[in-house]
Design an enzyme around this catalytic site. Structure first.
Site, PDB file in Angstrom:
ATOM      1  N   VAL A   1      -1.900   0.001  12.082  1.00  0.00           N
ATOM      2  CA  VAL A   1      -1.073   0.888  12.912  1.00  0.00           C
ATOM      3  C   VAL A   1      -1.849   2.105  13.411  1.00  0.00           C
ATOM      4  O   VAL A   1      -1.460   2.724  14.405  1.00  0.00           O
ATOM      5  CB  VAL A   1       0.202   1.367  12.171  1.00  0.00           C
ATOM      6  CG1 VAL A   1       1.134   0.230  11.850  1.00  0.00           C
ATOM      7  CG2 VAL A   1      -0.132   2.175  10.924  1.00  0.00           C
TER       8      VAL A   1
ATOM      9  N   SER B   1      10.905  10.501   5.036  1.00  0.00           N
ATOM     10  CA  SER B   1      11.063  10.592   3.573  1.00  0.00           C
ATOM     11  C   SER B   1      11.764  11.910   3.271  1.00  0.00           C
ATOM     12  O   SER B   1      11.663  12.868   4.058  1.00  0.00           O
ATOM     13  CB  SER B   1       9.682  10.595   2.910  1.00  0.00           C
ATOM     14  OG  SER B   1       9.786  11.027   1.570  1.00  0.00           O
TER      15      SER B   1
ATOM     16  N   TYR C   1       1.138  13.997   2.648  1.00  0.00           N
ATOM     17  CA  TYR C   1       2.195  12.992   2.846  1.00  0.00           C
ATOM     18  C   TYR C   1       3.445  13.678   3.396  1.00  0.00           C
ATOM     19  O   TYR C   1       4.021  13.244   4.398  1.00  0.00           O
ATOM     20  CB  TYR C   1       2.514  12.296   1.517  1.00  0.00           C
ATOM     21  CG  TYR C   1       3.648  11.300   1.604  1.00  0.00           C
ATOM     22  CD1 TYR C   1       3.459  10.053   2.183  1.00  0.00           C
ATOM     23  CD2 TYR C   1       4.915  11.606   1.107  1.00  0.00           C
ATOM     24  CE1 TYR C   1       4.508   9.133   2.269  1.00  0.00           C
ATOM     25  CE2 TYR C   1       5.965  10.700   1.185  1.00  0.00           C
ATOM     26  CZ  TYR C   1       5.755   9.461   1.768  1.00  0.00           C
ATOM     27  OH  TYR C   1       6.792   8.557   1.860  1.00  0.00           O
TER      28      TYR C   1
ATOM     29  N   SER D   1       3.017  14.811   6.972  1.00  0.00           N
ATOM     30  CA  SER D   1       2.997  13.669   7.907  1.00  0.00           C
ATOM     31  C   SER D   1       4.405  13.135   8.124  1.00  0.00           C
ATOM     32  O   SER D   1       4.768  12.707   9.221  1.00  0.00           O
ATOM     33  CB  SER D   1       2.065  12.560   7.398  1.00  0.00           C
ATOM     34  OG  SER D   1       2.629  11.875   6.289  1.00  0.00           O
ATOM     35  N   LYS D   2       5.236  13.173   7.095  1.00  0.00           N
ATOM     36  CA  LYS D   2       6.612  12.676   7.207  1.00  0.00           C
ATOM     37  C   LYS D   2       7.494  13.673   7.966  1.00  0.00           C
ATOM     38  O   LYS D   2       8.414  13.281   8.680  1.00  0.00           O
ATOM     39  CB  LYS D   2       7.182  12.393   5.816  1.00  0.00           C
ATOM     40  CG  LYS D   2       6.566  11.152   5.170  1.00  0.00           C
ATOM     41  CD  LYS D   2       6.900   9.931   5.999  1.00  0.00           C
ATOM     42  CE  LYS D   2       6.349   8.654   5.464  1.00  0.00           C
ATOM     43  NZ  LYS D   2       6.721   7.480   6.270  1.00  0.00           N
TER      44      LYS D   2
HETATM   45  P1  NAP Z   1       4.987  -0.250   0.514  1.00  0.00           P
HETATM   46  O1  NAP Z   1       5.785  -1.169  -0.340  1.00  0.00           O
HETATM   47  O2  NAP Z   1       3.746   0.364  -0.029  1.00  0.00           O
HETATM   48  O3  NAP Z   1       4.672  -1.000   1.898  1.00  0.00           O
HETATM   49  C1  NAP Z   1       3.954  -0.338   2.885  1.00  0.00           C
HETATM   50  C2  NAP Z   1       3.860  -1.213   4.110  1.00  0.00           C
HETATM   51  O4  NAP Z   1       3.127  -0.506   5.126  1.00  0.00           O
HETATM   52  C3  NAP Z   1       3.118  -2.506   3.850  1.00  0.00           C
HETATM   53  O5  NAP Z   1       3.695  -3.515   4.633  1.00  0.00           O
HETATM   54  C4  NAP Z   1       1.705  -2.188   4.347  1.00  0.00           C
HETATM   55  O6  NAP Z   1       0.970  -3.331   4.770  1.00  0.00           O
HETATM   56  C5  NAP Z   1       2.040  -1.322   5.552  1.00  0.00           C
HETATM   57  N1  NAP Z   1       0.884  -0.510   5.942  1.00  0.00           N
HETATM   58  C6  NAP Z   1       0.335   0.525   5.261  1.00  0.00           C
HETATM   59  N2  NAP Z   1      -0.712   1.010   5.944  1.00  0.00           N
HETATM   60  C7  NAP Z   1      -0.839   0.268   7.062  1.00  0.00           C
HETATM   61  C8  NAP Z   1      -1.739   0.286   8.165  1.00  0.00           C
HETATM   62  N3  NAP Z   1      -2.749   1.170   8.245  1.00  0.00           N
HETATM   63  N4  NAP Z   1      -1.556  -0.624   9.154  1.00  0.00           N
HETATM   64  C9  NAP Z   1      -0.577  -1.542   9.062  1.00  0.00           C
HETATM   65  N5  NAP Z   1       0.314  -1.608   8.061  1.00  0.00           N
HETATM   66  C10 NAP Z   1       0.178  -0.712   7.067  1.00  0.00           C
HETATM   67  O7  NAP Z   1       5.859   1.005   1.001  1.00  0.00           O
HETATM   68  P2  NAP Z   1       7.439   1.240   1.016  1.00  0.00           P
HETATM   69  O8  NAP Z   1       7.789   1.930  -0.232  1.00  0.00           O
HETATM   70  O9  NAP Z   1       8.145   0.022   1.451  1.00  0.00           O
HETATM   71  O10 NAP Z   1       7.509   2.334   2.181  1.00  0.00           O
HETATM   72  C11 NAP Z   1       7.913   2.015   3.490  1.00  0.00           C
HETATM   73  C12 NAP Z   1       8.129   3.324   4.234  1.00  0.00           C
HETATM   74  O11 NAP Z   1       9.136   4.091   3.547  1.00  0.00           O
HETATM   75  C13 NAP Z   1       6.887   4.201   4.269  1.00  0.00           C
HETATM   76  O12 NAP Z   1       6.799   4.819   5.526  1.00  0.00           O
HETATM   77  C14 NAP Z   1       7.150   5.232   3.180  1.00  0.00           C
HETATM   78  O13 NAP Z   1       6.467   6.430   3.407  1.00  0.00           O
HETATM   79  C15 NAP Z   1       8.639   5.379   3.271  1.00  0.00           C
HETATM   80  N6  NAP Z   1       9.257   5.879   2.048  1.00  0.00           N
HETATM   81  C16 NAP Z   1       9.137   5.190   0.867  1.00  0.00           C
HETATM   82  C17 NAP Z   1       9.716   5.718  -0.281  1.00  0.00           C
HETATM   83  C18 NAP Z   1       9.619   5.025  -1.622  1.00  0.00           C
HETATM   84  O14 NAP Z   1      10.030   5.651  -2.635  1.00  0.00           O
HETATM   85  N7  NAP Z   1       9.159   3.803  -1.707  1.00  0.00           N
HETATM   86  C19 NAP Z   1      10.422   6.924  -0.215  1.00  0.00           C
HETATM   87  C20 NAP Z   1      10.526   7.581   0.991  1.00  0.00           C
HETATM   88  C21 NAP Z   1       9.934   7.053   2.121  1.00  0.00           C
HETATM   89  P3  NAP Z   1      -0.059  -4.061   3.741  1.00  0.00           P
HETATM   90  O15 NAP Z   1       0.794  -4.990   2.915  1.00  0.00           O
HETATM   91  O16 NAP Z   1      -0.967  -4.756   4.648  1.00  0.00           O
HETATM   92  O17 NAP Z   1      -0.709  -2.985   2.932  1.00  0.00           O
END
Ligand code: NAP
Length: 247
Positions: free
Chosen positions: A61, A139, A154, A157-158
């Site tokens: 991305v 987030s 982080y 950025s959010k």
């Molecule tokens: P995750 O399980 O770590 O998954 C992250 C996803 O982003 C994966 O599909 C990963 O692909 C993809 N990704 C990361 N860097 C990338 C890059 N440079 N180019 C293309 N794809 C990339 O994360 P998640 O917890 O589902 O989080 C999803 C979103 O929710 C994020 O924006 C995160 O900041 C936000 N969020 C999460 C939480 C939480 O507690 N989990 C809380 C608040 C907000 P790969 O499989 O190829 O690495």
């Protein structure tokens, strides 16, 4: 009964894992044709493409050229994108006084510019169709009251994703609605990065637990369809009462 995403083409970035993956599965159940996205064409992503009868694009991305190319290719194949969900993101922690420019830039490149790039790639097609819905994922860390002093880059950025969302909503109304979801603590691979203090914070939410990814996906998909037709430029916090608990 007609599913509420029937006939819609929904592109979900970061759908190889976590919240993006849950959103892709749920969108398929709700009748959408899903375009999955991952950084690499892994075996699990290939299986998912088969299981969900989905299409898939592969790109980093943070690479504007690659994103524009990948989106162009898929639109040439499928014809349109009705909904864009920007879910790809990374988390990393460095103490502020020791944090390098590389650390700040990496978080901005993926979390902020990744969202910018996909919006730049998809919006022209939505403008042509005079229809589009974009849901960004921020987030609770992007909000001052729940900012992280541990992971400042982080958080910042959010925060920028929230600001960008409002600006895009203003610029592309009325045809394109742009909203953002701010999850609290969610049970994905990201949870593996939390220390004991973060876990305590997570459990301090009024609901006393962290979210399952599908609980975030439901809200994302509400904003992705016409049931939310009078909502644009808004940030929806989905945190189980973490913000209100004030810990
Ligand atoms: P995750 O399980 O770590 O998954 C992250 C996803 O982003 C994966 O599909 C990963 O692909 C993809 N990704 C990361 N860097 C990338 C890059 N440079 N180019 C293309 N794809 C990339 O994360 P998640 O917890 O589902 O989080 C999803 C979103 O929710 C994020 O924006 C995160 O900041 C936000 N969020 C999460 C939480 C939480 O507690 N989990 C809380 C608040 C907000 P790969 O499989 O190829 O690495």
């Amino acid at each position: 009964m007609k599913s509420f995403l029937e006939g819609k083409i929904v592109l979900i970035t970061g759908s190889s894992r976590g919240i993006g993956l849950s959103t892709a599965k749920l969108a398929t159940q709700y009748g959408a044709k899903v375009i999955l996205h991952g950084r690499t064409n892994s075996a699990s992503l290939k299986k998912l493409v088969r299981d969900l009868k989905a299409d898939c694009i592969i790109c980093d991305v943070s690479n504007q050229k690659d994103v524009l190319r990948a989106v162009k290719e898929i639109v040439n194949k499928i014809g349109k994108i009705d909904v864009l969900i920007n879910c790809a993101g990374i988390v990393a922690v460095e103490p502020f006084l020791k944090s390098s420019d590389d650390h700040w830039l990496e978080l901005f490149k993926v979390n902020f510019l990744g969202t910018v790039h996909f919006c730049q790639a998809v919006i022209p097609y939505m403008q042509k169709a005079k229809y589009g819905r974009i849901v960004n994922v921020s987030s609770v860390r992007g909000h001052p009251v729940t900012v992280s002093n541990r992971g400042m880059a982080y958080s910042v950025s959010k925060a920028s994703v929230i600001n960008l969302t409002a600006a895009l909503a203003k610029e592309y109304a009325p045809e394109i609605a742009v909203n953002v979801v701010s999850p609290g603590f969610v049970n994905t691979d990201m949870a593996k990065t939390w220390n004991e203090k973060v876990w305590q914070q997570a459990k301090s939410a009024l609901l006393g637990r962290i979210a399952e990814p599908t609980e975030i996906a439901e809200v994302i998909l509400f904003l992705a369809n016409d049931k939310s037709s009078f909502i644009t430029g808004q940030t929806i916090v989905v945190d189980g009462g973490y913000t209100l608990a004030g810990k």
